[in-house]
Scaffold this motif. Structure first.
Motif, short mmCIF file in Angstrom:
data_model
loop_
_atom_site.label_atom_id
_atom_site.label_comp_id
_atom_site.label_asym_id
_atom_site.label_seq_id
_atom_site.Cartn_x
_atom_site.Cartn_y
_atom_site.Cartn_z
N LYS A 34 38.50 37.33 36.94
CA LYS A 34 38.96 37.77 35.32
C LYS A 34 38.53 37.39 33.94
O LYS A 34 39.42 37.82 32.89
CB LYS A 34 39.81 35.97 35.50
CG LYS A 34 39.03 35.06 35.00
CD LYS A 34 39.87 33.67 35.43
CE LYS A 34 39.30 32.38 35.66
NZ LYS A 34 39.78 31.54 35.31
N TYR A 43 36.83 41.86 41.99
CA TYR A 43 38.40 40.86 40.38
C TYR A 43 37.35 40.11 39.55
O TYR A 43 36.70 39.19 40.69
CB TYR A 43 39.06 40.88 41.19
CG TYR A 43 39.61 42.25 40.94
CD1 TYR A 43 40.20 43.58 40.68
CD2 TYR A 43 39.53 42.90 42.78
CE1 TYR A 43 41.27 44.77 40.76
CE2 TYR A 43 40.12 43.55 43.45
CZ TYR A 43 40.93 44.52 42.91
OH TYR A 43 41.79 45.40 42.86
N LEU A 88 47.77 40.48 37.55
CA LEU A 88 47.24 42.12 38.31
C LEU A 88 47.94 40.85 39.40
O LEU A 88 47.77 40.11 40.31
CB LEU A 88 46.16 42.08 39.34
CG LEU A 88 44.95 43.29 38.55
CD1 LEU A 88 43.51 43.40 39.04
CD2 LEU A 88 45.94 44.49 38.46
N HIS A 137 39.98 41.62 34.98
CA HIS A 137 41.37 41.17 35.41
C HIS A 137 41.81 40.28 36.62
O HIS A 137 40.85 40.29 37.41
CB HIS A 137 41.17 42.84 36.93
CG HIS A 137 41.46 43.66 36.46
ND1 HIS A 137 40.03 44.68 35.60
CD2 HIS A 137 42.16 44.66 35.93
CE1 HIS A 137 40.47 45.41 35.01
NE2 HIS A 137 41.33 46.11 35.70
N LYS A 156 35.88 44.49 38.43
CA LYS A 156 36.67 44.88 37.72
C LYS A 156 36.47 43.94 36.98
O LYS A 156 37.91 42.75 36.90
CB LYS A 156 38.07 45.45 38.43
CG LYS A 156 37.84 46.39 39.00
CD LYS A 156 39.12 46.79 39.72
CE LYS A 156 39.52 49.01 40.02
NZ LYS A 156 40.75 48.82 39.69
#
Length: 485
Positions: A174, A172, A220, A214, A211
């Motif tokens: 950001k 993940y 999340l 996120h 991802k």
């Protein structure tokens, strides 16, 4: 290793750089690598040391003498295999590592170390050109799921290692693109971003899922990540910048260095101005730029400001000017304190030492910064044996400044969101508490690696920690691990 008498017969030869006037016209890399024959000669300079101190200097434990010897002998493919055995991303370190291995080289006793960093870069660049770098997917899946928060060098190294032993990995990020500060903190003229993109493609082929866009803990829920993964690795860096809360800090034109660097990197990625800057462009063109902070980030600001067409650039350092040359008998093979001049500083910057900023001075309207009030400082021992700073009486002076960039380092991980929600223990420096043996945080199946654990550091240290954390995670999930320690 190498040629027995190579260090006596062959001079150190570093890669050349494009002329300053030429490279300031663009944001591309400007190092001109040596050809294979010259690089082989540099590999021949590696001595058959009884103790190869370059190993001590290298955080990822690169097997440096072996691949120096193989380059000398023309076996570049085997050199790449040995290089990859300890370092997932030598194209990153071969470009932006300060090369503590060269400081530790036995030949550095006479200021003539082997060009280890250049050889490393040459090996991996040739590996990509020849098509030798291929995905290494796991033969079998373990059924275990691991979430990695952060896609900088620690997160990428950890993810690649775990994917190669069969775990399902989700990384993940950001930001809108993968790479962390490799993507948005390192200027393109030091490392162009296709170096990241091709590694991402390799890792996707190895089964890693990325991802971007996120932010765990913000958009999340942390609880969902914990509930749906067998282990979680925090590798989100130490991004909280050190501020300078003095009079005038609220004036326009004063920015953190990373905001400035990120915007330019987004422009280099092809983003339009509104997307790159968030409708508030930070540009140096025609301005008197002052960079507060004498480290690598400050140097990156200098190179970027000059490429944007700054009227002048001044870099301020609160510490003493280092000696021109270290005392070898006291420092070698450790990293020495000595005067260093980066390629960006060579391109044009006034450097001030032993200066501190008293206040930011605004224009007549009191809205835009126009100058800095500075004062000279002296460092001296106090009664407890610590160095303390004292202002030199009568030393205050002003310098012009239309744009001020704060590049004074980072104070630890950003607490909002992920860290606050998890409630993890911190160390005395504000980093996430974990040792460098198992990399476990205060929560059972949450691990931490890289700057988030050790504080602001080098890319090479982040790669090391990512690899070692991967071994710890693998052992936690499987009871033992075949990954290197």
């Amino acid at each position: 290793m190498g040629k027995a008498t190579g260090f006596l017969e062959i001079d150190r030869q570093e890669a050349a750089a494009a002329p300053v006037a030429e490279r300031l016209r663009h944001f591309d890399e400007f190092i001109l690598p040596l050809d294979a024959q010259d690089m082989a000669a540099q590999g021949a300079r590696c001595m058959d040391c009884g103790i190869p101190f370059c190993h001590q200097g290298c955080p990822v434990d690169n097997i440096i003498p072996d691949w120096n010897d193989l380059v000398y002998r023309g076996d570049w493919h085997r050199a790449l295999e040995i290089l990859h055995a300890t370092n997932n991303f030598p194209e990153f370190t071969g470009r932006i590592c300060p090369a503590p291995c060269e400081a530790a080289c036995t030949l550095n006793i006479t200021d003539d170390p082997v060009t280890i960093k250049s050889i490393e870069r040459a090996i991996i660049d040739r590996g990509w050109q020849e098509g030798w770098v291929k995905p290494q997917p796991a033969a079998h899946k373990t059924g275990k799921r691991v979430a990695i928060i952060g896609s900088g060098p620690a997160g990428l190294a950890c993810g690649q290692q775990l994917a190669r032993v069969g775990h399902s990995i989700i990384i993940y990020e950001k930001a809108d693109r993968i790479g962390g500060l490799l993507r948005y903190g390192i200027p393109n003229f030091k490392m162009e971003k296709p170096a990241i993109d091709r590694r991402v493609e390799q890792m996707v082929a190895e089964g890693v899922e990325f991802k971007p866009g996120h932010e765990v803990g913000i958009d999340l829920p942390v609880a969902d990540i914990l509930a749906t993964h067998d282990a979680v690795v925090l590798a989100a860096g130490a991004e909280k910048p050190r501020d300078l809360p003095i009079p005038g800090r609220d004036l326009s034109g004063i920015h953190f260095a990373m905001d400035f660097l990120t915007q330019q990197n987004k422009r280099c990625e092809g983003d339009d101005e509104a997307t790159a800057s968030g409708n508030a462009p930070i540009l140096a063109q025609g301005k008197h730029v002052v960079v507060i902070g004498g480290g690598d980030t400050g140097s990156d600001c200098i190179g970027t400001a000059n490429r944007q067409g700054a009227a002048s650039v001044t870099q301020l350092e609160i510490l003493d000017r280092p000696p021109e040359k270290e005392n070898k008998s006291l420092t070698w093979p450790h990293w020495p304190l000595k005067m260093r001049t980066s390629s960006s500083q060579e391109e044009g910057a006034e450097r001030e030492w032993n200066v501190a900023t008293s206040r930011f001075i605004g224009d007549e309207g009191g809205r835009q910064v126009r100058a800095l009030q500075l004062h000279r400082v002296r460092w001296q021992d106090n009664s407890q044996g610590r160095m303390t700073m004292k202002e030199i009486t009568g030393s205050r002076f002003d310098i012009a400044a239309d744009l001020v960039l704060l590049a004074m380092g980072f104070t630890g991980p950003i607490g909002k969101g992920l860290v606050e929600t998890l409630g993890l223990e911190r160390d005395s420096q504000g980093n996430i508490a974990a040792n460098d043996q198992d990399y476990r945080s205060s929560l059972d199946h949450v691990f931490v690696a890289g700057d988030m654990r050790r504080g602001q550091s080098l890319v090479v240290w982040a790669i090391r920690e990512g690899r070692q954390a991967a071994r710890s995670v693998d052992a936690y999930l499987m009871g033992e691990s075949t990954l290197p320690g």
